[in-house]
Scaffold this motif. Sequence first.
Motif, short mmCIF file in Angstrom:
data_model
loop_
_atom_site.label_atom_id
_atom_site.label_comp_id
_atom_site.label_asym_id
_atom_site.label_seq_id
_atom_site.Cartn_x
_atom_site.Cartn_y
_atom_site.Cartn_z
N UNK A 215 0.83 -1.21 0.00
CA UNK A 215 0.00 0.00 0.00
C UNK A 215 0.87 1.26 0.00
N UNK A 216 1.99 1.20 0.74
CA UNK A 216 2.89 2.36 0.77
C UNK A 216 3.53 2.58 -0.59
N UNK B 259 7.38 7.97 0.57
CA UNK B 259 8.59 7.17 0.39
C UNK B 259 9.16 6.72 1.73
N UNK B 260 9.13 7.60 2.74
CA UNK B 260 9.63 7.22 4.07
C UNK B 260 8.78 6.11 4.67
N UNK B 261 7.47 6.21 4.49
CA UNK B 261 6.58 5.17 5.01
C UNK B 261 6.84 3.84 4.31
N UNK B 262 7.07 3.88 3.01
CA UNK B 262 7.35 2.65 2.27
C UNK B 262 8.64 2.00 2.75
N UNK B 263 9.69 2.83 2.98
CA UNK B 263 10.95 2.28 3.48
C UNK B 263 10.76 1.66 4.87
N UNK B 264 9.98 2.32 5.72
CA UNK B 264 9.77 1.80 7.08
C UNK B 264 9.04 0.45 7.04
N UNK B 265 7.99 0.36 6.21
CA UNK B 265 7.26 -0.91 6.12
C UNK B 265 8.14 -2.02 5.53
N UNK B 266 9.01 -1.64 4.57
CA UNK B 266 9.90 -2.64 3.97
C UNK B 266 10.89 -3.17 5.01
#
Length: 328
Positions: free
Chosen positions: A105-106, A145-152
């Motif tokens: 989703x991110x 982008x920061x949220x996507x990196x955190x979830x990854x």
Amino acid sequence: MSPARRFVASLRGGNPASWLSIAAVLALLGFGAYQSYLAPEIGGRVVAILVDENQEVAAGQVILRLDRADTEARVERGRADLAAARNKMMSGEAAAASSDAQGKAAEVAVWRTGRELERVESLVERGAASKQQLDAARAEHDAAKASARAFAMQAEAERAELGNEAPVKQAEASLREADLALARTELVAPFDAVVGRKTVHLGDIVRPGQALLALRRREPSWVVANFKETQLRRMTPGAQATVYVDAFPGYTWWGHVESFSPASGAKYALIPPEPAAGNFTKVVQRIPVKIVLDEVSNGDGKHNVIEGTAGAPQLAVGLSARVTIHVR
């Protein structure tokens, strides 16, 4: 025909002068049998003693029980710890799946905010959008982008945790140890035997390795005869022997030499004698000779195999006897 019977036949039918008898008169020594001392592998309170002295027991028969309360509690705790470890692993799988979904989703949000940023930049170039709108679009894209990196990163950490089965294996090992301790609260006979001396009483607190009772293995008895070192020259393993037990007059045991001790009896003493230099007195040494008993006769001419013979006298460990070895 057994070795003892062949020997008797040859001795009676052959030339007796061809045989030499080497006797250990009152040199014995002692009857023996394989004797073990039963000891617990865990400590605890004795709650049941199921045998008496001189009682025959079969291999696997329960002889003594220790209190099971502590070990049963350890088993229950081990089962609970194992269930908790497995539940934690299952929860980790669910969390990893959730993090993967949130990461996807991110990524969609990154793509969407990126397209929005491109649109706003195009509008700003044409003067159709303000600088504040551009800054807001950039901030939203950076946050996505920061949220996507955190979830990854979270998903990667949770997947790595899923590969760590150490907590489950540790809980399984602890449960096996608890089950083993529970099984060890029962002491069983390791072989067919006769219970000897018993040094434990109901209610005693025993420790691991403490000898509680003696077990005499139900196997053919043997004799250790201490012959003089000057008598060993013509003795060989397999030589036939006759044994007369002081406790059973009228009976004769037939056996054979099985082995010789690698050292004199004096060397096995608690304090071996060590003659001082210049003060040596020669003393004839005695060598322990092990003789396995094969057959027994009560004077009626019949020779019965000792093992499994109901009518044969029960030889106790430590009896005295006279031994004669027959050699050519």
